[in-house]
Design an enzyme around this catalytic site. Structure first.
Site, PDB file in Angstrom:
ATOM      1  N   ASP A 351       0.839  -1.192   0.000  1.00  0.00           N
ATOM      2  CA  ASP A 351       0.000   0.000   0.000  1.00  0.00           C
ATOM      3  C   ASP A 351       0.883   1.255   0.000  1.00  0.00           C
ATOM      4  O   ASP A 351       1.870   1.336   0.738  1.00  0.00           O
ATOM      5  CB  ASP A 351      -0.884  -0.019   1.256  1.00  0.00           C
ATOM      6  CG  ASP A 351      -1.826   1.146   1.337  1.00  0.00           C
ATOM      7  OD1 ASP A 351      -2.677   1.272   0.435  1.00  0.00           O
ATOM      8  OD2 ASP A 351      -1.722   1.931   2.296  1.00  0.00           O
ATOM      9  N   GLU A 387       1.558  -0.439  -5.019  1.00  0.00           N
ATOM     10  CA  GLU A 387       0.608   0.619  -5.350  1.00  0.00           C
ATOM     11  C   GLU A 387       1.478   1.855  -5.548  1.00  0.00           C
ATOM     12  O   GLU A 387       2.002   2.406  -4.570  1.00  0.00           O
ATOM     13  CB  GLU A 387      -0.396   0.842  -4.221  1.00  0.00           C
ATOM     14  CG  GLU A 387      -1.400   1.924  -4.546  1.00  0.00           C
ATOM     15  CD  GLU A 387      -2.339   2.232  -3.385  1.00  0.00           C
ATOM     16  OE1 GLU A 387      -3.547   2.387  -3.619  1.00  0.00           O
ATOM     17  OE2 GLU A 387      -1.853   2.338  -2.244  1.00  0.00           O
TER      18      GLU A 387
END
Length: 711
Positions: A351, A387
């Site tokens: 993330d 990401e």
């Protein structure tokens, strides 16, 4: 409770955490700025403190001690003494019981209480004040565990799938199982529920290769969500980077997660987990003191240089983990090795990954963390997915990660959405995305698998909602519909939300299939959002991070709706992708005049190569995507496939090209066909050079020379 008069043994400074050696347990905790560390032991339920010991030694900023006869299952926590001076970056408060950053398991649930804050919340001085309330009653306790066998680097990857053959399926442990009728009620929402044969069998039959689970590490709800009666359902608010989230355990042992992984591996499926090493659940300068902040705030977090009371906030979540600190880097690396080595996961989705690559001068693929992962004998063998954006300066880094990494490709997502919405001028970029975004990844020597192609994910609309809503509908989140993506590149096809119109519903189903086909014929690694193959809806909510209810839980009664044929269509589509190597090319290929070389080329509606003026003709809505491979099919023929896209609402003619040896084309997939006619073989045999009528908003896949003229 006062400290015990009996002293601990000195113990060892490594490994960090609580390590049982068969006779007793060694406790080791890093804190560079602490003045004293107390170990608090609790009963097995974690509710009653039994003893308190001062860690007797400090070696290279690691506090450590050894207690004989402390066995696995023992609950504990730390109280860390030191300076409380927020402006200098120090927030020690020994009245706060803290979770061990290296704890493998937690006992008890986190409960919000003002005692978690190191300052007095109603004091006008805010965090300059000091709170002496004890928070132990509302804190989960760390648990001493036995270490499991660790996979050796030479063993890792034995069940892994090459990136070019990988199909990722993003799912949530709780939401995937909460309403499943074949999962025992006591196991719903848990790792044990996720590992039930009915769940694994469903995924295997669907045709995916790898399940990517939203965060499974221990996490907590934000205080503002608790005040609204909501929860951090997604889990991007980490409390501990080692312990599996206790809310997903049906029993009281972290081994349940590994058992789930073993069952997926037995079925030939990979397990990838979403990890959040960019920030923690302690929030900004007014957040609670739960672990890292109270252990050594100035080491664990990146602070504002001009005023260390405040945190750098490139995450938008209040703080940033200081991964450039050697001990924090060690924490992250040790955590990753634990999940890959002891828990046996096959990969990680990171993330807000640019946070992990930041240096004082900005993002760099030569950052210590990225280099450490690339040379690690275990972590360099697993799947690494970034990401590639955060909200800090220069935070958008799509295409900039090292060669071994893959990246979520939002350019793919947005371009495909705009193409099927009918936006003008999108066709050239649409072709680049079909080609695996070679314009983004190939320049640095990377391969198509570096592009994680997705149209929907947990963050945003489901695929059903993408074709049913023009606006977000997030009022249930309690933020007056201000949260979530503003621009979704969606199209409700005439009516906002559900409708009784057969025409609109049929068109929505076709668009749903168009997106699925586009995803599966694109070069790169496709990722499917769990439930999209069933037509799952979130009621137009495009930011359902706080909805632990039917908005997010998959409605398995959708399986009973056979009329759409959506699930069977998805299975057929995934089968076609896996059957033909041209959809799984390991390297970028381009147009060529050599018939012995793989080829990707672009065909106009006239059946000839696309010309420059056709690419930029906004009235042109037909595109042919031709792929050939030298790899033979089971029938002994080389793959030659043609995918025809029509993103206009009007029909158009497409002249089927005459390729060498392709006197006929066989229709494999057609989103314009009804379920009843999809398997009528006589309708699938079409002669090359024929003008094929393509209905509006449709896509089809054709295979060359599968039947002879006299067959």
């Amino acid at each position: 409770m006062s400290s015990k008069s009996r002293s601990m043994l000195p113990g060892k400074m490594h490994p960090l955490g609580a390590v049982f050696d068969g006779r007793g347990t060694n406790f080791a905790l890093f804190s560079a700025h602490a003045e004293r560390v107390d170990l608090c032991l609790f009963d097995p339920s974690g509710t009653k403190e039994l003893a308190r010991y001062r860690l007797p030694e400090k070696t290279l900023d690691v506090w450590h001690g050894y207690l004989p006869d402390v066995l696995p299952g023992c609950c504990y926590g730390y109280r860390v003494y030191g300076l409380y001076d927020p402006q200098a970056g120090h927030r020690f408060n020994h009245h706060k019981l803290l979770v061990d950053p290296y704890a493998r398991q937690l006992e008890g649930q986190f409960v919000w209480n003002d005692a978690h804050f190191a300052y007095m919340r109603n004091d006008p001085a805010e965090d300059y004040s000091f709170d002496a309330c004890d928070n132990a009653s509302w804190m989960p306790k760390s648990v001493v565990t036995e270490r499991a066998d660790t996979i050796e680097p030479s063993q890792c990857g034995a069940w892994q799938v090459p990136m070019e053959r990988t199909v990722v399926y993003e799912a949530h442990v709780r939401g995937f199982t909460m309403l499943h009728p074949d999962v025992p009620e006591s196991l719903r929402g848990s790792f044990a529920g996720m590992s039930q044969p009915q769940i694994i069998g469903y995924l295997k039959a669907l045709g995916i290769t790898s399940i990517e689970l939203l965060p499974v590490q221990s996490h907590v709800d934000e205080h503002f969500l608790q005040a609204r009666g909501l929860h951090n359902y997604w889990g991007y608010n980490t409390l501990n980077f080692f312990a599996p989230h206790s809310g997903y355990l049906s029993g009281n042992t972290a081994a349940e997660f590994r058992q789930m992984v073993d069952r997926f591996h037995d079925a030939g499926l990979e397990v990838i987990i979403d990890v959040v090493y960019n920030h923690t659940g302690e929030g900004d300068h007014l957040g609670p003191t739960l672990s890292y902040r109270g252990i050594d705030n100035a080491s664990y977090y990146r602070l504002q240089p001009a005023d260390k009371r405040f945190y750098i906030n490139d995450t938008g979540c209040g703080n940033v983990l200081n991964i450039n600190h050697p001990r924090v880097l060690q924490l992250v690396m040790d955590s990753l090795r634990y999940w890959a080595g002891e828990m046996k996961v096959d990969g990680f989705r990171f993330d807000l990954a640019p946070i992990l690559g930041r240096t004082p001068d900005g993002f760099s693929r030569d950052n210590n963390f990225l280099q450490a992962v690339s040379q690690d004998p275990l972590l360099s063998t697993v799947k690494l997915i970034a990401e590639p954006w955060d909200i800090g300066p220069g935070g958008y880094q799509l295409g900039e990660f090292p060669p071994a990494w893959s990246e979520w490709n939002d350019r793919y997502r947005d371009t495909v959405r705009r193409f099927w919405r009918g936006d003008a001028g999108v066709m050239p970029e649409f072709a680049r995305r079909l080609h695996g975004s070679s314009d983004i990844f190939e320049k640095s020597g990377r391969r198509p698998g570096a592009s994680i192609n997705f149209i929907t994910s947990h963050d945003g609309f489901t695929l059903n909602d993408l074709v049913s809503y023009h606006q977000r509908h997030n009022l249930d989140n309690g933020e007056n519909n201000r949260d979530g993506h503003h621009e979704n590149f969606s199209d409700n096809l005439g009516v906002e939300g559900p409708t009784a119109s057969p025409e609109i519903n049929a068109l929505r189903l076709r668009q749903h299939k168009n997106f699925l086909v586009t995803l599966m014929v694109s070069q790169g690694t496709p990722m499917l959002l769990g439930g999209d193959e069933l037509g799952r809806t979130q009621g137009g909510n495009n930011n359902a991070y706080c909805q632990d209810n039917e908005i997010n839980w998959i409605d398995w009664t959708l399986l009973e709706n056979k009329s759409s044929g959506l699930l069977e269509f998805t299975r057929q589509l995934l089968s076609v992708r896996q059957e033909f190597s041209v959809f799984q090319l390991p390297r970028y290929v381009h147009a060529t005049d050599n018939p012995d070389m793989p080829e990707i080329s672009w065909v106009s509606s006239a059946g000839s190569h696309m010309q420059d003026e056709q690419w930029h003709d906004h009235q042109n809505h037909l595109l042919g995507y031709f792929l050939s491979s030298t790899q033979l099919t089971p029938s002994g023929k080389a793959d030659k496939l043609l995918v025809i896209f029509n993103n206009s609402k009007s029909s158009g003619e497409f002249m089927l090209p005459i390729k060498p040896g392709s006197g006929y084309w066989e229709l494999l997939i057609d989103t314009a066909e009804s379920t009843e006619t999809a398997n009528d073989c006589l309708q699938h045999r079409i002669k090359a050079g024929t003008a094929l009528e393509r209905p509006g908003l449709s896509v089809c896949i054709l295979l060359a020379d599968c039947v002879s003229e006299n067959s």
